[in-house]
Design a protein around this motif. Structure first.
Motif, PDB file in Angstrom:
ATOM      1  N   THR A  32       0.815  -1.220   0.000  1.00 54.32           N
ATOM      2  CA  THR A  32       0.000   0.000   0.000  1.00 54.32           C
ATOM      3  C   THR A  32       0.844   1.265   0.000  1.00 54.32           C
ATOM      4  OG1 THR A  32      -1.839  -1.161   1.062  1.00 54.32           O
ATOM      5  CG2 THR A  32      -1.849   1.233   1.176  1.00 54.32           C
ATOM      6  N   GLU A 174     -17.883   1.244   0.917  1.00 54.52           N
ATOM      7  CA  GLU A 174     -16.701   2.094   0.764  1.00 54.52           C
ATOM      8  C   GLU A 174     -17.116   3.528   0.464  1.00 54.52           C
ATOM      9  OE1 GLU A 174     -13.086   2.506  -2.456  1.00 54.52           O
ATOM     10  OE2 GLU A 174     -13.415   0.532  -1.556  1.00 54.52           O
ATOM     11  N   ARG A 191      -6.240   2.470 -12.174  1.00 55.69           N
ATOM     12  CA  ARG A 191      -6.143   1.010 -12.191  1.00 55.69           C
ATOM     13  C   ARG A 191      -6.272   0.484 -13.618  1.00 55.69           C
ATOM     14  NH1 ARG A 191      -7.072  -0.283  -6.629  1.00 55.69           N
ATOM     15  NH2 ARG A 191      -5.961   1.455  -5.657  1.00 55.69           N
ATOM     16  N   THR A 210      -3.106  -2.666  -9.825  1.00 59.09           N
ATOM     17  CA  THR A 210      -2.318  -1.448  -9.773  1.00 59.09           C
ATOM     18  C   THR A 210      -1.163  -1.549 -10.768  1.00 59.09           C
ATOM     19  OG1 THR A 210      -0.934  -2.386  -8.028  1.00 59.09           O
ATOM     20  CG2 THR A 210      -2.844  -1.077  -7.335  1.00 59.09           C
ATOM     21  N   ARG A 218      -0.919  -5.204  -7.109  1.00 58.23           N
ATOM     22  CA  ARG A 218      -2.025  -5.536  -6.206  1.00 58.23           C
ATOM     23  C   ARG A 218      -3.313  -5.673  -7.012  1.00 58.23           C
ATOM     24  NH1 ARG A 218      -1.681  -1.594  -3.004  1.00 58.23           N
ATOM     25  NH2 ARG A 218      -3.448  -0.312  -3.665  1.00 58.23           N
ATOM     26  N   ASP A 220      -7.086  -5.303  -7.136  1.00 60.27           N
ATOM     27  CA  ASP A 220      -8.048  -4.512  -6.354  1.00 60.27           C
ATOM     28  C   ASP A 220      -8.733  -3.510  -7.282  1.00 60.27           C
ATOM     29  OD1 ASP A 220      -9.367  -3.176  -4.166  1.00 60.27           O
ATOM     30  OD2 ASP A 220      -7.795  -1.646  -4.260  1.00 60.27           O
ATOM     31  N   PRO A 221     -10.073  -3.562  -7.368  1.00 58.63           N
ATOM     32  CA  PRO A 221     -10.990  -4.468  -6.692  1.00 58.63           C
ATOM     33  C   PRO A 221     -11.327  -5.673  -7.567  1.00 58.63           C
ATOM     34  CG  PRO A 221     -12.254  -2.765  -7.775  1.00 58.63           C
ATOM     35  CD  PRO A 221     -10.793  -2.475  -8.076  1.00 58.63           C
ATOM     36  N   THR A 238     -10.116 -13.080 -11.717  1.00 61.70           N
ATOM     37  CA  THR A 238      -8.950 -12.939 -10.844  1.00 61.70           C
ATOM     38  C   THR A 238      -7.759 -13.692 -11.414  1.00 61.70           C
ATOM     39  OG1 THR A 238     -10.351 -12.691  -8.879  1.00 61.70           O
ATOM     40  CG2 THR A 238      -8.059 -13.301  -8.510  1.00 61.70           C
ATOM     41  N   LEU A 255      -3.307  -9.254  -2.786  1.00 59.48           N
ATOM     42  CA  LEU A 255      -4.667  -8.728  -2.702  1.00 59.48           C
ATOM     43  C   LEU A 255      -5.116  -8.746  -1.250  1.00 59.48           C
ATOM     44  CD1 LEU A 255      -6.661 -11.397  -2.226  1.00 59.48           C
ATOM     45  CD2 LEU A 255      -6.399 -11.618  -4.690  1.00 59.48           C
ATOM     46  N   TYR A 256      -6.135  -7.939  -0.964  1.00 58.41           N
ATOM     47  CA  TYR A 256      -6.749  -7.904   0.360  1.00 58.41           C
ATOM     48  C   TYR A 256      -8.130  -8.538   0.297  1.00 58.41           C
ATOM     49  CZ  TYR A 256      -3.283  -4.461   1.994  1.00 58.41           C
ATOM     50  OH  TYR A 256      -2.127  -3.820   2.360  1.00 58.41           O
ATOM     51  N   TYR A 268      -9.871 -17.211  -3.003  1.00 62.18           N
ATOM     52  CA  TYR A 268      -8.491 -16.785  -3.260  1.00 62.18           C
ATOM     53  C   TYR A 268      -7.496 -17.880  -2.870  1.00 62.18           C
ATOM     54  CZ  TYR A 268     -10.627 -12.209  -3.903  1.00 62.18           C
ATOM     55  OH  TYR A 268     -11.399 -11.163  -4.346  1.00 62.18           O
TER      56      TYR A 268
END
Length: 292
Positions: A32, A174, A191, A210, A218, A220-221, A238, A255-256, A268
Motif C-alpha cells: 500500500t 466504501e 487502475r 495497480t 495488487r 483490487d478491486p 482474478t 490482494l486484500y 483466493y
C-alpha cells in the motif's frame, strides 16, 4: 529509541530517496505505501500545497526501520512497528500537535499505536475494520473455467466500468462512492481493469490491478454483480489479471480480502493466494494531542 528518531517531510522525492530502498525490500508487505507514494510522486501537485501529505521515517543510527504517511484529511498509514516504536511515533506526532482520525497498519502495529495514541491524547480507539493480506504462491486456475473470456477494458467500456465500481463501493460500504463526476479523482482511475465476458459479450465480472512498483502488483478491486455470483466469474477474472501480472514480470502479486467473508477467502486460497498478515484500522474519537 527516542521520538526524535522519527524524521518528517512533505517532500515525496526526499522521502523516497531516503526510504525507497526500505519500502522496496518487502514489496508484498509494503504494497500500500509503495503504490500510494508512487502515485504521489507522479502527481506532484497532490503531494504538496497547503494541505500536503506528511511522510515519516524511523531512522535510528542512519538506517530506516519503518515509515509512515498521512494524506491530507486522512489517517495514519504505517509499516510494522514494535510496541516501543509505536509509542515513540505516538509521542512525536502528539508532541507536534497532530490530530488523527484513524490508524491503518498490520494488526499488532495498529493495536500498539492505538493504545499509545490513547495514552498520549486521551482519544478512544475503536476497531473499525480488519483486512487479510494475501500473496500469490502458485497460480491454480479453476477447472472448468466458466464459459466466456477475459477482456482488457477499453475507453468504450467507461460507462459500464464506472457503474460496476459504483456498485462495488455500495456493496462493501466504501466511501466516498464513485460516479462519472468523481471518477477522475477516485482511487479507481489509475487502475488497469479486465472484464470477464459471457459468450454473448456481456460483462459479468471485473478485476483491476495497480501499476507495477518494485515488482509488485495488487489486485483490487474484484467485483461480480449479485445476480451473477456463484458461477465462477470472480475466480476466472482474478486468474486472468493474476496471470497477466506474472507475464508482465511481477514477482509479488497481492490482494486484500475481508476475513469475515468466507466465500472470497476460500476462493483466493483455491486460486493459490496465501495469507501473510492481518491488517486493522482503528478510528479515534476527538482528543487534544499533548503539547510538545
Amino acid at each position: 529509541m527516542r521520538p526524535d528518531d522519527w524524521h518528517l517531510t512533505e517532500d515525496v522525492d526526499d522521502f523516497l530517496a531516503r526510504a525507497g530502498e526500505f519500502l522496496r525490500s518487502r514489496p508484498a508487505l509494503h504494497n500500500t505505501p509503495l503504490t500510494t507514494v508512487e502515485k504521489l510522486r507522479t502527481r506532484q501537485a497532490d503531494a504538496h500545497g497547503p494541505a500536503a501529505t506528511v511522510f515519516g521515517r524511523l531512522e535510528p543510527g542512519g538506517e530506516v526501520g519503518a515509515v509512515f504517511y498521512r494524506l491530507p484529511s486522512r489517517g495514519l498509514s504505517v509499516t510494522p512497528l514494535t510496541p516501543g516504536q509505536a509509542d515513540t511515533l505516538a509521542a512525536h506526532l502528539a508532541g507536534l500537535g497532530h490530530s488523527l482520525p484513524y490508524v491503518s497498519a498490520a494488526h499488532d502495529t495498529a493495536t500498539a499505536f492505538a493504545e499509545a495514541w490513547q495514552r498520549r491524547t486521551g482519544a478512544t480507539p475503536t476497531l473499525s475494520k480488519r483486512i487479510r493480506l494475501y500473496r500469490l504462491g502458485t497460480l491454480i486456475p479453476p477447472e472448468p473455467l466458466p464459459e466466456g473470456r477475459g477482456r482488457v477494458v477499453s475507453e468504450q467500456d467507461h460507462e459500464q466500468l464506472v457503474r460496476f465500481c459504483g456498485e462495488f463501493c455500495a456493496a462493501v460500504g466504501e466511501l466516498p462512492a464513485v460516479d462519472a463526476d468523481s471518477w477522475a479523482g477516485s482511487r479507481f482511475a489509475d487502475r488497469h481493469f479486465t472484464f470477464w465476458e459471457t459468450p454473448d459479450g456481456t460483462p459479468a465480472s471485473m478485476a483491476a490491478v495497480t501499476s507495477m512498483v518494485a515488482g509488485m502488483v495488487r489486485v483490487d478491486p474484484v467485483y461480480t454483480p449479485a445476480r451473477l455470483r456463484g458461477r465462477g466469474y470472480a475466480g476466472a477474472v482474478t486468474v486472468e489479471v493474476s496471470r497477466a501480472a506474472l507475464a508482465a514480470g511481477a514477482t509479488d502479486v497481492v490482494l486484500y480480502a475481508d476475513p469475515a467473508n468466507p466465500t472470497s477467502n476460500a476462493l483466493y486460497q483455491r486460486l493459490g493466494y496465501v495469507p501473510i498478515t492481518e491488517w486493522a484500522v482503528y478510528d479515534f474519537s476527538d482528543a487534544t494531542p499533548e503539547a510538545g
